[in-house]
Design a protein around this motif. Structure first.
Motif, PDB file in Angstrom:
ATOM      1  N   GLY A 133       7.804  -1.415 -11.989  1.00 33.90           N
ATOM      2  CA  GLY A 133       8.572  -0.866 -10.883  1.00 33.90           C
ATOM      3  C   GLY A 133       7.906   0.261 -10.119  1.00 33.90           C
ATOM      4  O   GLY A 133       8.487   0.774  -9.162  1.00 33.90           O
ATOM      5  N   SER A 134       6.703   0.670 -10.502  1.00 31.02           N
ATOM      6  CA  SER A 134       6.005   1.770  -9.832  1.00 31.02           C
ATOM      7  C   SER A 134       4.699   1.286  -9.226  1.00 31.02           C
ATOM      8  O   SER A 134       4.032   0.418  -9.790  1.00 31.02           O
ATOM      9  N   PRO A 135       4.304   1.886  -8.089  1.00 27.08           N
ATOM     10  CA  PRO A 135       3.022   1.514  -7.488  1.00 27.08           C
ATOM     11  C   PRO A 135       1.852   2.105  -8.276  1.00 27.08           C
ATOM     12  O   PRO A 135       1.877   3.280  -8.652  1.00 27.08           O
ATOM     13  N   ALA A 148       0.835  -1.199   0.000  1.00 31.27           N
ATOM     14  CA  ALA A 148       0.000   0.000   0.000  1.00 31.27           C
ATOM     15  C   ALA A 148       0.871   1.252   0.000  1.00 31.27           C
ATOM     16  O   ALA A 148       2.040   1.205   0.380  1.00 31.27           O
ATOM     17  N   ILE A 149       0.279   2.346  -0.433  1.00 29.96           N
ATOM     18  CA  ILE A 149       0.915   3.656  -0.372  1.00 29.96           C
ATOM     19  C   ILE A 149      -0.022   4.583   0.396  1.00 29.96           C
ATOM     20  O   ILE A 149      -1.194   4.273   0.582  1.00 29.96           O
ATOM     21  N   LEU A 150       0.504   5.718   0.820  1.00 33.13           N
ATOM     22  CA  LEU A 150      -0.293   6.725   1.514  1.00 33.13           C
ATOM     23  C   LEU A 150      -0.522   7.891   0.572  1.00 33.13           C
ATOM     24  O   LEU A 150       0.433   8.450   0.031  1.00 33.13           O
ATOM     25  N   LEU A 151      -1.793   8.229   0.359  1.00 34.86           N
ATOM     26  CA  LEU A 151      -2.087   9.425  -0.418  1.00 34.86           C
ATOM     27  C   LEU A 151      -2.950  10.348   0.405  1.00 34.86           C
ATOM     28  O   LEU A 151      -3.601   9.943   1.363  1.00 34.86           O
ATOM     29  N   ALA A 152      -2.924  11.627   0.035  1.00 33.96           N
ATOM     30  CA  ALA A 152      -3.688  12.654   0.736  1.00 33.96           C
ATOM     31  C   ALA A 152      -3.897  13.807  -0.239  1.00 33.96           C
ATOM     32  O   ALA A 152      -3.421  13.770  -1.375  1.00 33.96           O
ATOM     33  N   ASN A 153      -4.592  14.830   0.231  1.00 33.39           N
ATOM     34  CA  ASN A 153      -4.727  16.061  -0.532  1.00 33.39           C
ATOM     35  C   ASN A 153      -4.037  17.175   0.236  1.00 33.39           C
ATOM     36  O   ASN A 153      -4.265  17.339   1.434  1.00 33.39           O
ATOM     37  N   ASP A 154      -3.178  17.915  -0.457  1.00 26.77           N
ATOM     38  CA  ASP A 154      -2.504  19.053   0.141  1.00 26.77           C
ATOM     39  C   ASP A 154      -3.561  20.045   0.597  1.00 26.77           C
ATOM     40  O   ASP A 154      -4.474  20.376  -0.159  1.00 26.77           O
ATOM     41  N   LEU A 155      -3.441  20.524   1.820  1.00 30.09           N
ATOM     42  CA  LEU A 155      -4.474  21.397   2.373  1.00 30.09           C
ATOM     43  C   LEU A 155      -4.541  22.747   1.671  1.00 30.09           C
ATOM     44  O   LEU A 155      -5.613  23.312   1.512  1.00 30.09           O
ATOM     45  N   LEU A 156      -3.413  23.265   1.203  1.00 27.86           N
ATOM     46  CA  LEU A 156      -3.418  24.596   0.585  1.00 27.86           C
ATOM     47  C   LEU A 156      -3.855  24.596  -0.871  1.00 27.86           C
ATOM     48  O   LEU A 156      -4.635  25.441  -1.286  1.00 27.86           O
ATOM     49  N   ASP A 157      -3.347  23.644  -1.671  1.00 27.39           N
ATOM     50  CA  ASP A 157      -3.694  23.687  -3.099  1.00 27.39           C
ATOM     51  C   ASP A 157      -4.618  22.561  -3.541  1.00 27.39           C
ATOM     52  O   ASP A 157      -5.063  22.546  -4.686  1.00 27.39           O
ATOM     53  N   GLY A 158      -4.898  21.607  -2.667  1.00 26.03           N
ATOM     54  CA  GLY A 158      -5.833  20.533  -2.985  1.00 26.03           C
ATOM     55  C   GLY A 158      -5.266  19.422  -3.839  1.00 26.03           C
ATOM     56  O   GLY A 158      -5.945  18.433  -4.110  1.00 26.03           O
ATOM     57  N   ASP A 159      -4.021  19.559  -4.278  1.00 28.81           N
ATOM     58  CA  ASP A 159      -3.427  18.552  -5.154  1.00 28.81           C
ATOM     59  C   ASP A 159      -3.224  17.239  -4.396  1.00 28.81           C
ATOM     60  O   ASP A 159      -3.003  17.228  -3.191  1.00 28.81           O
ATOM     61  N   ASP A 171       4.465  13.114  -7.263  1.00 31.68           N
ATOM     62  CA  ASP A 171       4.775  12.038  -8.208  1.00 31.68           C
ATOM     63  C   ASP A 171       4.449  10.681  -7.590  1.00 31.68           C
ATOM     64  O   ASP A 171       5.145  10.217  -6.689  1.00 31.68           O
ATOM     65  N   PRO A 172       3.401  10.005  -8.078  1.00 28.20           N
ATOM     66  CA  PRO A 172       3.027   8.714  -7.492  1.00 28.20           C
ATOM     67  C   PRO A 172       4.098   7.646  -7.666  1.00 28.20           C
ATOM     68  O   PRO A 172       4.159   6.700  -6.882  1.00 28.20           O
ATOM     69  N   ALA A 173       4.971   7.772  -8.662  1.00 28.45           N
ATOM     70  CA  ALA A 173       6.031   6.782  -8.866  1.00 28.45           C
ATOM     71  C   ALA A 173       7.047   6.800  -7.726  1.00 28.45           C
ATOM     72  O   ALA A 173       7.742   5.812  -7.505  1.00 28.45           O
ATOM     73  N   LEU A 174       7.118   7.897  -6.974  1.00 31.66           N
ATOM     74  CA  LEU A 174       8.056   8.013  -5.859  1.00 31.66           C
ATOM     75  C   LEU A 174       7.456   7.600  -4.521  1.00 31.66           C
ATOM     76  O   LEU A 174       8.155   7.605  -3.504  1.00 31.66           O
ATOM     77  N   ALA A 175       6.179   7.249  -4.515  1.00 33.71           N
ATOM     78  CA  ALA A 175       5.497   6.915  -3.264  1.00 33.71           C
ATOM     79  C   ALA A 175       6.187   5.759  -2.555  1.00 33.71           C
ATOM     80  O   ALA A 175       6.610   4.782  -3.177  1.00 33.71           O
ATOM     81  N   LEU A 176       6.307   5.895  -1.231  1.00 38.52           N
ATOM     82  CA  LEU A 176       6.863   4.826  -0.406  1.00 38.52           C
ATOM     83  C   LEU A 176       5.852   3.685  -0.351  1.00 38.52           C
ATOM     84  O   LEU A 176       4.691   3.899  -0.006  1.00 38.52           O
ATOM     85  N   VAL A 177       6.273   2.499  -0.697  1.00 33.90           N
ATOM     86  CA  VAL A 177       5.394   1.336  -0.711  1.00 33.90           C
ATOM     87  C   VAL A 177       5.570   0.567   0.593  1.00 33.90           C
ATOM     88  O   VAL A 177       6.680   0.159   0.936  1.00 33.90           O
TER      89      VAL A 177
END
Length: 118
Positions: A82-84, A12-23, A40-46
């Motif tokens: 090689g990417s999540p 699994a990876i952890l995703l969220a929305n940036d509070l200031l810009d919503g990205d 960059d989702p390819a850099l997400a810690l798995v």
């Protein structure tokens, strides 16, 4: 006895929305440093095991308390080339960007920044 919260399947990876810009942002390790955020989702810690998933959840809780992100949660992924890649449509869609213009946004390679947010 209260039931324990069910965790998504690993990896699994952890995703969220940036509070200031919503990205949409993803937890990653900046070199040998602490956890940070990237677009960059390819850099997400798995997280491949419970200890890594616990680390991501603790990071999410701290970032939520610090009002840096909202809607942080673990997402089960498959590893492709090689990417999540999120297994579910909603999260996969969040990694791509707007759907009305596939020539723009993340799916076109725009707006992906490897440097940490914040």
């Amino acid at each position: 006895m209260a039931a324990a919260a069910k965790r998504v399947p690993l990896p699994a990876i952890l995703l969220a929305n940036d509070l200031l810009d919503g990205d949409v942002v993803f937890a990653f390790v900046d070199g040998a440093g602490p956890l940070a955020w990237t677009r960059d989702p390819a850099l997400a810690l798995v997280a491949a095991d419970d200890a890594a998933a616990d680390r991501l959840e603790a990071f999410a809780a701290a970032e939520l308390r610090g009002n840096k992100v909202v809607d942080a949660y673990l997402v089960d992924v498959a590893i492709e080339s090689g990417s999540p890649v999120p297994r579910h449509f909603r999260e996969r869609f969040k990694t791509l960007g707007p759907s009305n213009r596939p020539d723009l946004g993340k799916q076109a390679g725009e707006g992906i920044v490897a440097a940490p947010k914040g």
